[in-house]
Design a protein around this motif. Structure first.
Motif, PDB file in Angstrom:
ATOM      1  N   GLY A  24       0.783  -1.222   0.000  1.00  0.00           N
ATOM      2  CA  GLY A  24       0.000   0.000   0.000  1.00  0.00           C
ATOM      3  C   GLY A  24       0.816   1.274   0.000  1.00  0.00           C
ATOM      4  N   TYR A  25       2.123   1.153  -0.244  1.00  0.00           N
ATOM      5  CA  TYR A  25       2.991   2.330  -0.255  1.00  0.00           C
ATOM      6  C   TYR A  25       3.693   2.406  -1.606  1.00  0.00           C
ATOM      7  N   PRO A  26       3.197   3.209  -2.533  1.00  0.00           N
ATOM      8  CA  PRO A  26       3.775   3.261  -3.872  1.00  0.00           C
ATOM      9  C   PRO A  26       5.215   3.751  -3.898  1.00  0.00           C
ATOM     10  N   PHE A  27       5.584   4.650  -2.963  1.00  0.00           N
ATOM     11  CA  PHE A  27       6.922   5.238  -3.004  1.00  0.00           C
ATOM     12  C   PHE A  27       7.326   5.661  -1.601  1.00  0.00           C
ATOM     13  N   LEU A  28       8.533   5.252  -1.191  1.00  0.00           N
ATOM     14  CA  LEU A  28       9.010   5.544   0.152  1.00  0.00           C
ATOM     15  C   LEU A  28       7.936   5.160   1.167  1.00  0.00           C
ATOM     16  N   SER A  29       7.605   6.059   2.089  1.00  0.00           N
ATOM     17  CA  SER A  29       6.595   5.721   3.106  1.00  0.00           C
ATOM     18  C   SER A  29       5.254   6.352   2.816  1.00  0.00           C
ATOM     19  N   TYR A  30       5.049   6.849   1.589  1.00  0.00           N
ATOM     20  CA  TYR A  30       3.805   7.513   1.231  1.00  0.00           C
ATOM     21  C   TYR A  30       2.697   6.502   0.910  1.00  0.00           C
ATOM     22  N   THR A  31       1.505   6.762   1.399  1.00  0.00           N
ATOM     23  CA  THR A  31       0.336   6.085   0.849  1.00  0.00           C
ATOM     24  C   THR A  31       0.044   6.732  -0.495  1.00  0.00           C
ATOM     25  N   GLN A  32      -0.850   6.139  -1.269  1.00  0.00           N
ATOM     26  CA  GLN A  32      -1.168   6.730  -2.571  1.00  0.00           C
ATOM     27  C   GLN A  32      -1.729   8.136  -2.423  1.00  0.00           C
ATOM     28  N   ASP A  33      -2.618   8.329  -1.454  1.00  0.00           N
ATOM     29  CA  ASP A  33      -3.191   9.659  -1.245  1.00  0.00           C
ATOM     30  C   ASP A  33      -2.116  10.665  -0.858  1.00  0.00           C
ATOM     31  N   GLU A  34      -1.194  10.253  -0.001  1.00  0.00           N
ATOM     32  CA  GLU A  34      -0.128  11.161   0.414  1.00  0.00           C
ATOM     33  C   GLU A  34       0.795  11.500  -0.741  1.00  0.00           C
ATOM     34  N   LEU A  35       1.085  10.528  -1.596  1.00  0.00           N
ATOM     35  CA  LEU A  35       1.940  10.783  -2.746  1.00  0.00           C
ATOM     36  C   LEU A  35       1.262  11.725  -3.725  1.00  0.00           C
ATOM     37  N   ASP A  36      -0.026  11.506  -3.954  1.00  0.00           N
ATOM     38  CA  ASP A  36      -0.769  12.405  -4.839  1.00  0.00           C
ATOM     39  C   ASP A  36      -0.704  13.837  -4.330  1.00  0.00           C
ATOM     40  N   LYS A  37      -0.893  14.006  -3.034  1.00  0.00           N
ATOM     41  CA  LYS A  37      -0.862  15.351  -2.452  1.00  0.00           C
ATOM     42  C   LYS A  37       0.538  15.950  -2.490  1.00  0.00           C
ATOM     43  N   ALA A  38       1.550  15.094  -2.356  1.00  0.00           N
ATOM     44  CA  ALA A  38       2.927  15.584  -2.351  1.00  0.00           C
ATOM     45  C   ALA A  38       3.361  16.110  -3.712  1.00  0.00           C
ATOM     46  N   TYR A  39       2.664  15.702  -4.774  1.00  0.00           N
ATOM     47  CA  TYR A  39       2.974  16.207  -6.108  1.00  0.00           C
ATOM     48  C   TYR A  39       1.901  17.146  -6.641  1.00  0.00           C
ATOM     49  N   ASP A  40       1.082  17.680  -5.760  1.00  0.00           N
ATOM     50  CA  ASP A  40       0.096  18.702  -6.122  1.00  0.00           C
ATOM     51  C   ASP A  40       0.303  19.886  -5.188  1.00  0.00           C
ATOM     52  N   GLN A  41       1.009  20.902  -5.685  1.00  0.00           N
ATOM     53  CA  GLN A  41       1.395  22.015  -4.827  1.00  0.00           C
ATOM     54  C   GLN A  41       0.216  22.834  -4.313  1.00  0.00           C
ATOM     55  N   ARG A  42      -0.939  22.689  -4.928  1.00  0.00           N
ATOM     56  CA  ARG A  42      -2.104  23.444  -4.447  1.00  0.00           C
ATOM     57  C   ARG A  42      -2.477  23.043  -3.024  1.00  0.00           C
ATOM     58  N   ASN A  43      -2.100  21.845  -2.621  1.00  0.00           N
ATOM     59  CA  ASN A  43      -2.371  21.403  -1.253  1.00  0.00           C
ATOM     60  C   ASN A  43      -1.518  22.137  -0.227  1.00  0.00           C
ATOM     61  N   TRP A  44      -0.466  22.776  -0.680  1.00  0.00           N
ATOM     62  CA  TRP A  44       0.495  23.412   0.224  1.00  0.00           C
ATOM     63  C   TRP A  44       0.525  24.931   0.047  1.00  0.00           C
ATOM     64  N   ALA A  45      -0.312  25.438  -0.853  1.00  0.00           N
ATOM     65  CA  ALA A  45      -0.311  26.876  -1.146  1.00  0.00           C
ATOM     66  C   ALA A  45      -1.743  27.361  -1.345  1.00  0.00           C
ATOM     67  N   PRO A  46      -2.421  27.756  -0.281  1.00  0.00           N
ATOM     68  CA  PRO A  46      -3.811  28.185  -0.402  1.00  0.00           C
ATOM     69  C   PRO A  46      -4.003  29.438  -1.264  1.00  0.00           C
ATOM     70  N   ASN A  47      -2.919  30.174  -1.494  1.00  0.00           N
ATOM     71  CA  ASN A  47      -3.010  31.392  -2.309  1.00  0.00           C
ATOM     72  C   ASN A  47      -2.548  31.161  -3.747  1.00  0.00           C
ATOM     73  N   SER A  48      -2.518  29.921  -4.192  1.00  0.00           N
ATOM     74  CA  SER A  48      -1.951  29.609  -5.508  1.00  0.00           C
ATOM     75  C   SER A  48      -2.616  30.388  -6.645  1.00  0.00           C
ATOM     76  N   ALA A  49      -3.947  30.463  -6.650  1.00  0.00           N
ATOM     77  CA  ALA A  49      -4.642  31.172  -7.728  1.00  0.00           C
ATOM     78  C   ALA A  49      -4.272  32.650  -7.734  1.00  0.00           C
ATOM     79  N   GLU A  50      -4.164  33.222  -6.553  1.00  0.00           N
ATOM     80  CA  GLU A  50      -3.791  34.635  -6.438  1.00  0.00           C
ATOM     81  C   GLU A  50      -2.394  34.883  -6.986  1.00  0.00           C
ATOM     82  N   VAL A  51      -1.454  34.025  -6.620  1.00  0.00           N
ATOM     83  CA  VAL A  51      -0.074  34.220  -7.058  1.00  0.00           C
ATOM     84  C   VAL A  51       0.048  34.026  -8.567  1.00  0.00           C
ATOM     85  N   ILE A  52      -0.604  33.006  -9.089  1.00  0.00           N
ATOM     86  CA  ILE A  52      -0.554  32.777 -10.535  1.00  0.00           C
ATOM     87  C   ILE A  52      -1.161  33.965 -11.274  1.00  0.00           C
TER      88      ILE A  52
END
Length: 307
Positions: A24-52
Protein backbone atom coordinates in the motif's frame (compact mmCIF):
# COMPACT_ATOMS: atom_id res chain seq x y z
CA UNK A 1 26.75 12.28 -1.69
CA UNK A 2 29.02 11.52 -4.64
CA UNK A 3 27.67 10.29 -7.98
CA UNK A 4 28.60 6.64 -7.44
CA UNK A 5 26.89 6.45 -4.05
CA UNK A 6 23.86 8.26 -5.44
CA UNK A 7 23.63 5.93 -8.43
CA UNK A 8 23.68 2.91 -6.12
CA UNK A 9 21.06 4.47 -3.86
CA UNK A 10 18.86 5.34 -6.84
CA UNK A 11 19.17 1.83 -8.27
CA UNK A 12 18.10 0.39 -4.93
CA UNK A 13 15.24 2.81 -4.60
CA UNK A 14 13.91 2.12 -8.08
CA UNK A 15 13.97 -1.58 -7.35
CA UNK A 16 11.91 -1.25 -4.18
CA UNK A 17 8.48 0.12 -5.20
CA UNK A 18 7.02 -3.17 -6.44
CA UNK A 19 7.28 -4.62 -2.95
CA UNK A 20 6.23 -1.35 -1.33
CA UNK A 21 3.21 -1.03 -3.62
CA UNK A 22 1.90 -4.41 -2.53
CA UNK A 23 1.90 -3.13 1.03
CA UNK A 24 0.00 0.00 0.00
CA UNK A 25 2.99 2.33 -0.26
CA UNK A 26 3.78 3.26 -3.87
CA UNK A 27 6.92 5.24 -3.00
CA UNK A 28 9.01 5.54 0.15
CA UNK A 29 6.59 5.72 3.11
CA UNK A 30 3.80 7.51 1.23
CA UNK A 31 0.34 6.09 0.85
CA UNK A 32 -1.17 6.73 -2.57
CA UNK A 33 -3.19 9.66 -1.24
CA UNK A 34 -0.13 11.16 0.41
CA UNK A 35 1.94 10.78 -2.75
CA UNK A 36 -0.77 12.40 -4.84
CA UNK A 37 -0.86 15.35 -2.45
CA UNK A 38 2.93 15.58 -2.35
CA UNK A 39 2.97 16.21 -6.11
CA UNK A 40 0.10 18.70 -6.12
CA UNK A 41 1.39 22.01 -4.83
CA UNK A 42 -2.10 23.44 -4.45
CA UNK A 43 -2.37 21.40 -1.25
CA UNK A 44 0.49 23.41 0.22
CA UNK A 45 -0.31 26.88 -1.15
CA UNK A 46 -3.81 28.19 -0.40
CA UNK A 47 -3.01 31.39 -2.31
CA UNK A 48 -1.95 29.61 -5.51
CA UNK A 49 -4.64 31.17 -7.73
CA UNK A 50 -3.79 34.64 -6.44
CA UNK A 51 -0.07 34.22 -7.06
CA UNK A 52 -0.55 32.78 -10.53
CA UNK A 53 -2.77 35.76 -11.29
CA UNK A 54 0.12 38.02 -10.31
CA UNK A 55 2.35 36.33 -12.87
CA UNK A 56 0.12 37.58 -15.69
CA UNK A 57 -0.54 41.04 -14.23
CA UNK A 58 3.09 41.76 -13.35
CA UNK A 59 4.26 40.44 -16.71
CA UNK A 60 1.78 42.64 -18.57
CA UNK A 61 3.08 45.71 -16.74
CA UNK A 62 6.67 44.80 -17.62
CA UNK A 63 5.88 44.34 -21.31
CA UNK A 64 4.40 47.84 -21.39
CA UNK A 65 7.56 49.31 -19.89
CA UNK A 66 9.97 47.12 -21.84
CA UNK A 67 8.26 45.96 -25.05
CA UNK A 68 9.97 42.72 -26.05
CA UNK A 69 10.97 41.49 -29.46
CA UNK A 70 8.96 38.35 -30.24
CA UNK A 71 10.64 35.81 -32.49
CA UNK A 72 9.69 32.40 -33.84
CA UNK A 73 12.16 29.55 -33.30
CA UNK A 74 10.05 26.72 -34.75
CA UNK A 75 7.28 25.99 -37.22
CA UNK A 76 4.28 25.96 -34.87
CA UNK A 77 2.51 28.99 -33.43
CA UNK A 78 3.57 27.93 -29.93
CA UNK A 79 7.28 27.97 -30.76
CA UNK A 80 8.05 31.61 -30.02
CA UNK A 81 10.09 33.56 -27.51
CA UNK A 82 10.26 37.11 -26.16
CA UNK A 83 13.60 38.93 -26.04
CA UNK A 84 14.07 41.75 -23.55
CA UNK A 85 17.25 43.74 -24.14
CA UNK A 86 18.60 47.05 -22.82
CA UNK A 87 19.12 49.88 -25.27
CA UNK A 88 22.37 49.57 -27.14
CA UNK A 89 22.91 45.99 -26.02
CA UNK A 90 26.15 44.52 -27.29
CA UNK A 91 27.55 41.09 -26.38
CA UNK A 92 25.66 40.91 -23.08
CA UNK A 93 25.02 37.70 -21.08
CA UNK A 94 21.65 36.06 -21.72
CA UNK A 95 19.19 34.48 -19.29
CA UNK A 96 16.61 32.14 -20.83
CA UNK A 97 13.59 31.38 -18.63
CA UNK A 98 11.45 28.24 -18.95
CA UNK A 99 7.97 28.72 -17.48
CA UNK A 100 6.15 26.27 -15.25
CA UNK A 101 2.50 25.28 -15.13
CA UNK A 102 2.50 21.53 -14.45
CA UNK A 103 3.50 21.00 -18.12
CA UNK A 104 -0.04 21.95 -19.17
CA UNK A 105 -0.56 25.69 -18.63
CA UNK A 106 1.01 29.17 -18.73
CA UNK A 107 3.34 30.59 -21.37
CA UNK A 108 5.83 33.32 -22.14
CA UNK A 109 3.26 36.05 -21.46
CA UNK A 110 3.20 34.91 -17.82
CA UNK A 111 7.01 35.01 -17.60
CA UNK A 112 7.95 38.62 -18.34
CA UNK A 113 8.04 39.89 -14.74
CA UNK A 114 11.73 39.06 -14.06
CA UNK A 115 12.92 40.92 -17.17
CA UNK A 116 13.82 44.24 -15.44
CA UNK A 117 16.13 42.45 -13.01
CA UNK A 118 18.25 41.41 -15.98
CA UNK A 119 17.71 44.26 -18.43
CA UNK A 120 18.50 46.92 -15.82
CA UNK A 121 21.68 45.07 -14.86
CA UNK A 122 23.29 44.63 -18.25
CA UNK A 123 21.80 41.32 -19.37
CA UNK A 124 19.28 40.03 -21.87
CA UNK A 125 16.21 38.12 -20.71
CA UNK A 126 14.46 35.61 -22.94
CA UNK A 127 11.06 34.13 -22.03
CA UNK A 128 10.37 30.85 -23.83
CA UNK A 129 7.04 29.72 -25.16
CA UNK A 130 6.31 26.15 -26.19
CA UNK A 131 3.32 23.87 -26.60
CA UNK A 132 1.83 22.42 -23.42
CA UNK A 133 0.13 19.12 -22.67
CA UNK A 134 -2.09 17.75 -24.14
CA UNK A 135 -1.38 19.51 -27.44
CA UNK A 136 2.00 17.73 -27.45
CA UNK A 137 3.67 15.08 -25.31
CA UNK A 138 6.35 15.75 -22.70
CA UNK A 139 9.21 14.55 -24.96
CA UNK A 140 7.98 17.02 -27.60
CA UNK A 141 8.05 19.83 -25.04
CA UNK A 142 11.66 18.98 -24.26
CA UNK A 143 12.49 18.96 -27.97
CA UNK A 144 10.91 22.37 -28.46
CA UNK A 145 12.90 23.80 -25.54
CA UNK A 146 16.11 22.35 -26.96
CA UNK A 147 15.29 23.84 -30.37
CA UNK A 148 14.71 27.20 -28.69
CA UNK A 149 18.14 27.07 -27.05
CA UNK A 150 19.75 26.20 -30.39
CA UNK A 151 17.95 29.18 -31.96
CA UNK A 152 19.13 31.47 -29.17
CA UNK A 153 22.71 30.30 -29.64
CA UNK A 154 22.56 30.91 -33.40
CA UNK A 155 20.67 34.21 -33.33
CA UNK A 156 20.99 36.08 -30.04
CA UNK A 157 23.99 38.03 -31.27
CA UNK A 158 21.64 39.97 -33.58
CA UNK A 159 19.84 41.29 -30.50
CA UNK A 160 22.90 42.27 -28.50
CA UNK A 161 23.41 39.00 -26.67
CA UNK A 162 26.60 37.01 -26.33
CA UNK A 163 26.14 33.43 -27.63
CA UNK A 164 29.11 32.41 -25.49
CA UNK A 165 27.29 33.48 -22.30
CA UNK A 166 23.90 31.79 -22.36
CA UNK A 167 22.29 30.78 -19.06
CA UNK A 168 19.03 28.96 -18.41
CA UNK A 169 16.51 29.04 -15.57
CA UNK A 170 13.10 27.54 -14.97
CA UNK A 171 10.42 27.05 -12.34
CA UNK A 172 8.28 24.03 -11.40
CA UNK A 173 7.70 21.95 -14.54
CA UNK A 174 9.95 24.56 -16.16
CA UNK A 175 12.51 23.72 -13.48
CA UNK A 176 12.33 20.13 -14.70
CA UNK A 177 12.72 21.21 -18.33
CA UNK A 178 15.57 23.52 -17.33
CA UNK A 179 17.34 20.51 -15.79
CA UNK A 180 16.64 18.52 -18.96
CA UNK A 181 18.37 21.27 -20.94
CA UNK A 182 21.31 21.20 -18.52
CA UNK A 183 21.66 17.43 -19.06
CA UNK A 184 21.34 17.60 -22.85
CA UNK A 185 24.25 16.41 -24.97
CA UNK A 186 24.44 19.51 -27.14
CA UNK A 187 27.27 18.12 -29.24
CA UNK A 188 24.87 15.48 -30.59
CA UNK A 189 22.70 18.36 -31.86
CA UNK A 190 25.55 20.11 -33.62
CA UNK A 191 26.19 22.72 -30.93
CA UNK A 192 29.03 23.24 -28.45
CA UNK A 193 28.83 20.87 -25.50
CA UNK A 194 29.13 23.93 -23.25
CA UNK A 195 26.28 25.83 -24.94
CA UNK A 196 24.83 26.61 -21.48
CA UNK A 197 27.19 28.39 -19.11
CA UNK A 198 25.05 28.16 -15.97
CA UNK A 199 21.65 27.08 -14.72
CA UNK A 200 19.06 28.01 -12.11
CA UNK A 201 16.57 25.24 -11.32
CA UNK A 202 13.68 26.41 -9.16
CA UNK A 203 11.18 24.05 -7.53
CA UNK A 204 11.72 21.42 -10.17
CA UNK A 205 11.41 17.65 -10.45
CA UNK A 206 14.63 15.86 -11.29
CA UNK A 207 13.53 12.21 -11.19
CA UNK A 208 10.21 11.43 -12.87
CA UNK A 209 9.72 7.93 -11.46
CA UNK A 210 7.85 8.97 -8.27
CA UNK A 211 6.07 11.79 -10.10
CA UNK A 212 4.45 9.25 -12.40
CA UNK A 213 3.38 7.07 -9.51
CA UNK A 214 1.24 10.03 -8.41
CA UNK A 215 -2.01 11.35 -9.85
CA UNK A 216 0.01 13.31 -12.40
CA UNK A 217 0.19 10.09 -14.42
CA UNK A 218 -3.42 10.78 -15.43
CA UNK A 219 -2.21 13.43 -17.86
CA UNK A 220 1.56 12.88 -18.23
CA UNK A 221 1.81 9.76 -20.37
CA UNK A 222 5.34 8.59 -21.12
CA UNK A 223 7.04 5.27 -21.64
CA UNK A 224 9.59 3.79 -19.26
CA UNK A 225 12.31 4.75 -21.70
CA UNK A 226 11.05 8.31 -21.83
CA UNK A 227 10.97 8.48 -18.03
CA UNK A 228 14.64 7.53 -18.03
CA UNK A 229 15.52 9.95 -20.83
CA UNK A 230 13.74 12.87 -19.15
CA UNK A 231 14.94 12.31 -15.58
CA UNK A 232 17.91 14.66 -15.15
CA UNK A 233 19.24 12.79 -12.11
CA UNK A 234 20.07 9.89 -14.44
CA UNK A 235 22.23 12.03 -16.76
CA UNK A 236 24.40 13.98 -14.38
CA UNK A 237 27.54 13.28 -16.38
CA UNK A 238 26.24 15.70 -19.03
CA UNK A 239 26.21 18.72 -16.70
CA UNK A 240 29.19 20.89 -17.64
CA UNK A 241 28.31 24.18 -15.92
CA UNK A 242 27.55 25.56 -12.44
CA UNK A 243 23.97 25.19 -11.21
CA UNK A 244 21.96 27.07 -8.59
CA UNK A 245 19.19 24.99 -6.96
CA UNK A 246 16.22 26.75 -5.39
CA UNK A 247 13.02 25.85 -3.57
CA UNK A 248 10.73 27.38 -0.96
CA UNK A 249 10.51 26.12 2.60
CA UNK A 250 6.71 25.83 2.30
CA UNK A 251 6.69 23.54 -0.72
CA UNK A 252 5.43 19.98 -0.63
CA UNK A 253 7.76 17.38 0.95
CA UNK A 254 8.49 15.71 -2.38
CA UNK A 255 9.54 18.92 -4.11
CA UNK A 256 11.77 19.75 -1.15
CA UNK A 257 13.25 16.24 -1.18
CA UNK A 258 13.93 16.30 -4.91
CA UNK A 259 15.63 19.71 -4.69
CA UNK A 260 17.78 18.60 -1.76
CA UNK A 261 18.89 15.41 -3.52
CA UNK A 262 19.65 17.22 -6.78
CA UNK A 263 21.70 19.84 -4.93
CA UNK A 264 23.52 17.20 -2.88
CA UNK A 265 24.67 15.30 -5.93
CA UNK A 266 25.68 18.48 -7.76
CA UNK A 267 27.73 19.48 -4.72
CA UNK A 268 29.50 16.12 -4.82
CA UNK A 269 30.31 16.74 -8.48
CA UNK A 270 31.62 20.23 -7.81
CA UNK A 271 28.83 21.75 -9.94
CA UNK A 272 26.65 23.34 -7.26
CA UNK A 273 26.99 27.11 -7.56
CA UNK A 274 24.44 27.90 -4.87
CA UNK A 275 21.67 26.37 -2.77
CA UNK A 276 18.72 28.53 -1.76
CA UNK A 277 15.76 27.53 0.39
CA UNK A 278 13.60 30.64 0.33
CA UNK A 279 12.07 31.33 3.76
CA UNK A 280 8.28 31.61 4.09
CA UNK A 281 7.79 30.92 0.37
CA UNK A 282 5.48 28.33 -1.12
CA UNK A 283 5.96 26.78 -4.54
CA UNK A 284 4.18 29.48 -6.51
CA UNK A 285 5.88 32.37 -4.74
CA UNK A 286 9.42 31.17 -5.48
CA UNK A 287 9.89 32.67 -9.00
CA UNK A 288 8.75 36.08 -7.79
CA UNK A 289 12.17 36.44 -6.15
CA UNK A 290 13.56 37.01 -9.65
CA UNK A 291 11.45 40.16 -9.97
CA UNK A 292 13.46 41.81 -7.17
CA UNK A 293 16.99 42.68 -8.27
CA UNK A 294 17.99 43.24 -4.64
CA UNK A 295 16.97 39.73 -3.57
CA UNK A 296 19.91 37.55 -2.56
CA UNK A 297 18.92 34.97 -5.21
CA UNK A 298 18.81 37.56 -7.99
CA UNK A 299 22.15 39.00 -6.90
CA UNK A 300 23.71 35.55 -6.94
CA UNK A 301 22.37 34.84 -10.41
CA UNK A 302 23.64 38.13 -11.80
CA UNK A 303 27.03 37.49 -10.22
CA UNK A 304 27.17 34.07 -11.90
CA UNK A 305 26.25 35.59 -15.26
CA UNK A 306 28.95 38.24 -15.06
CA UNK A 307 31.74 36.10 -13.61
Amino acid sequence: MDRRRFSLALAGLLGAPATAFAAGYPFLSYTQDELDKAYDQRNWAPNSAEVIGRYAADSSAVRKKYPPRTERYGSSDAETLDIFAPAGANSLPVMVFVHGGAWRSLGKDDSSAPAPTFVENGCLYVALNFANLPAVRLPDMATQCRNAMLWVYANIGRFGGDPQRIFVSGHSSGGHLCAVLLTTDWSSLGAPIELIKGGVTMSGMYELYPVLLSARSSYVRVSAGEVAALSPLRHLDRIVCPVIVVNGDRESPEFQRQAAEFASVLAGMGKLRGRFVLPAKNHFEVPEALSDASDVLSRSILEMMKT
